[in-house]
Each structure stands twice: as C-alpha cells, then as structure tokens.
Design a protein around this motif. Sequence first.
Motif, PDB file in Angstrom:
ATOM      1  N   ILE A 110      -4.496  -8.199  -1.046  1.00 27.92           N
ATOM      2  CA  ILE A 110      -4.785  -7.271  -0.083  1.00 27.92           C
ATOM      3  C   ILE A 110      -6.030  -7.730   0.697  1.00 27.92           C
ATOM      4  O   ILE A 110      -6.341  -7.821   1.963  1.00 27.92           O
ATOM      5  N   ALA A 111      -7.170  -7.906   0.008  1.00 33.28           N
ATOM      6  CA  ALA A 111      -8.554  -8.288   0.152  1.00 33.28           C
ATOM      7  C   ALA A 111      -8.376  -9.667   1.044  1.00 33.28           C
ATOM      8  O   ALA A 111      -9.105  -9.618   2.137  1.00 33.28           O
TER       9      ALA A 111
ATOM     10  N   LEU B  17       0.761  -1.355  -0.029  1.00 31.59           N
ATOM     11  CA  LEU B  17      -0.117   0.178  -0.029  1.00 31.59           C
ATOM     12  C   LEU B  17       0.802   1.369   0.013  1.00 31.59           C
ATOM     13  O   LEU B  17       0.420   2.317  -0.693  1.00 31.59           O
TER      14      LEU B  17
ATOM     15  N   TRP C 170       1.228   1.196  -8.964  1.00 32.71           N
ATOM     16  CA  TRP C 170      -0.086   0.965  -9.330  1.00 32.71           C
ATOM     17  C   TRP C 170      -0.435  -0.207  -8.603  1.00 32.71           C
ATOM     18  O   TRP C 170       0.251  -1.164  -8.610  1.00 32.71           O
ATOM     19  N   LEU C 171      -1.853  -0.360  -8.169  1.00 32.94           N
ATOM     20  CA  LEU C 171      -2.235  -1.660  -7.524  1.00 32.94           C
ATOM     21  C   LEU C 171      -2.891  -2.372  -8.782  1.00 32.94           C
ATOM     22  O   LEU C 171      -3.875  -2.255  -9.375  1.00 32.94           O
TER      23      LEU C 171
ATOM     24  N   ARG D 184      -2.578  -7.676  -6.744  1.00 33.92           N
ATOM     25  CA  ARG D 184      -2.466  -6.991  -5.468  1.00 33.92           C
ATOM     26  C   ARG D 184      -3.555  -6.742  -4.671  1.00 33.92           C
ATOM     27  O   ARG D 184      -3.624  -6.808  -3.554  1.00 33.92           O
ATOM     28  N   VAL D 185      -4.854  -6.144  -5.772  1.00 33.40           N
ATOM     29  CA  VAL D 185      -5.916  -5.872  -4.764  1.00 33.40           C
ATOM     30  C   VAL D 185      -6.615  -7.187  -4.441  1.00 33.40           C
ATOM     31  O   VAL D 185      -6.877  -7.217  -3.110  1.00 33.40           O
TER      32      VAL D 185
ATOM     33  N   ALA E   7      -4.700  -5.996 -10.194  1.00 35.80           N
ATOM     34  CA  ALA E   7      -5.866  -6.893  -9.995  1.00 35.80           C
ATOM     35  C   ALA E   7      -5.253  -7.710  -8.816  1.00 35.80           C
ATOM     36  O   ALA E   7      -6.080  -8.110  -7.959  1.00 35.80           O
TER      37      ALA E   7
END
Length: 325
Positions: free
Chosen positions: A141-142, A124, A132-133, A137-138, A135
């Motif tokens: 993280i989730a 983050l 940039w994040l 990475r997102v 998909a």
Amino acid sequence: MMVVVSPSWPGRERLVGVGWSLLSALLWSTTFVAGRFLLADGKVDPVTLSACRFVLGGGLLLGVGVLTWRRTFFAITGSDYARLALLGLLGIVGMSVLLFHGQQSTTATNSAIIMQLNPIVICLLGLFIGEWLSARRVLGIAVALAGCLLALGVLTSRGVSIDKAHLTGDLYVLASACCWALYTVLGKGVVTRLGGFRATTWAMVFGAVELLVLYAVLPVPHVWPVSGGAWLVIVYLAIFPTAIAFVAWYEAMRHIPLALLNVMQYLTPPTTLLLAWLLLGERLTPGVWIGFALILAGVAIVGAADHRRLVKLPEPLPVAPPTNL
C-alpha cells in the motif's frame, strides 16, 4: 484405435486466450481517453454520457446472454436480483458518474493512474470485514500510494505540490475507484452463484435503469451531444469498451489461466497513457512512468500475499483495473 492429440493445441489455446485478453485490455484503455474527449469541452454531461453508454452496452450484453443461455439467463432468485441492483448502483452508476464527473476537470492520464489503485482500495476495505493488514500488505500500500502521488505530481523533487486545477477531478475519480472496489468486494458471492458474465450483465442492466431514473430526477441541466462526431464516440464507448471488451474478457477466461489473464490487464493503464499523449496531447513526464511502475509494484506486493486465495474463486468479477468498466 489410437487417438492422436495434436501437440500444438495447448499452445493454440493459450494464443487464442491471450488474443482475447489483449483485445479487452486495449479496448478498456480507450475508455478514459474517449471520456476525457467528450467531457473536457462540455460536449455531454456525466449522467447523460453514463446513461447512453450503459443503456446501449447493457442491452447488447443482455442480448448476448439471452441468445446464449435463453431462459436459464433469467433463473435468478429475488434476493440475488436485489443484490444485483445494489451492485448496479455501485459499480455502474457510482463508478461511471463519478469517473466522468471527475474527467471534466482532470486528465485521462490522472484518471487511469488513480483507478489503478483499485486493488489497494479493496485491500483497505478488508479492514471493515475483519481482515488484518500484514506487513507485506502495508508495504504494498505504501509503495503504490507513493507511486500514485509521484505520478500525479504531488510528490516532486522540491517537496509536496498540489495542482488545484486537477484536485477536484482527481478526488471524484478516487471516489469512483472506491465505488468499483465496493462493487468487487460485495459482488463475490453473487458471481460465485451466477457466474461472472451473467452477474456483470445483470448489474449493468440494473445500473442502466438506475441511470435513467437518475437522469429523470436529478435537478440539473443535461447536455446532449449535438455533433455527429460526439455521437460516434458515445456509440463506440457502448459497443467496444463496454460490450465487446467484456465478451472478450470471458472468452479469454475460457482459454488461459486467471493469473495470466490478470497480468494481461496491466496493459490497460500504459496504453491509456500513450493514447492520451497521442490523441489528447497530455504531457507524460518521467515522474508519471516512475510513479506508474511503483503502483504496479505495490499492487504486485499486495497481490502476492493473497494469490492462493484469489485463484481459488470460481470466476472473479471482471475488474480491468482500469476495468474498470
């Protein structure tokens, strides 16, 4: 003359490296348990504990560095000394004082779980330097965040539940993880120039000095341990999970690939959970283990996106994810 190379040597190299790595992971796992033991009943305050740990531990590492590198250990530019002082403020003072302050009101289990989010926090932080994040990475993280909330008991079968008894301590530990993440991100350049051991040792030495200054100027009462048992635990913290664990980490780095070394460090959190259950009587629910597994899965998903970039670093900062330090 024909030179015969023993085919067993590569296997021996790996075995030695795994042994050193295992030692560092197991020693780091005791940090949370020892800290909780000392802080839960007010045997010592967070600043005093941090100062005692890193003055002793940093002094030992400095001695190892001077004996190993001699004068070259001090061959550092003024600008790098300034950066190391900043790293000491973040990775030693901020990380340690906030972690130990949080452990006054939260469990060793919660602390280990929250600190495991450190790779996610680093990801983050990349947003602030233009990364940039993706998909992947997102998603990672989730998954890790859901695992953390599940392990901490925030997500339950009956919805969202906040344990107010641990909330303040958990937030302090999260702030500690953020300090360690900043230390990791900002320290990459110094580590590349100086090498991991030298950079870490000097950051620890600067942090120890800064902790002594904080101890002197902070207008709060300090609690010095009075029992021999408490002092034994403090000396243990300074020698084993501080000095010896870092030496073990770098010895492991000499013998095994960084990818394997990083995987070995994931033994730290589950070992912490088991020690907290055995020594402190902390309750381990199925949700804790499921949540912890999700955290590891999330970290793995994020790490897979950056694997090639990370393994190219000459020598990374020693983040035990518990780590931490």
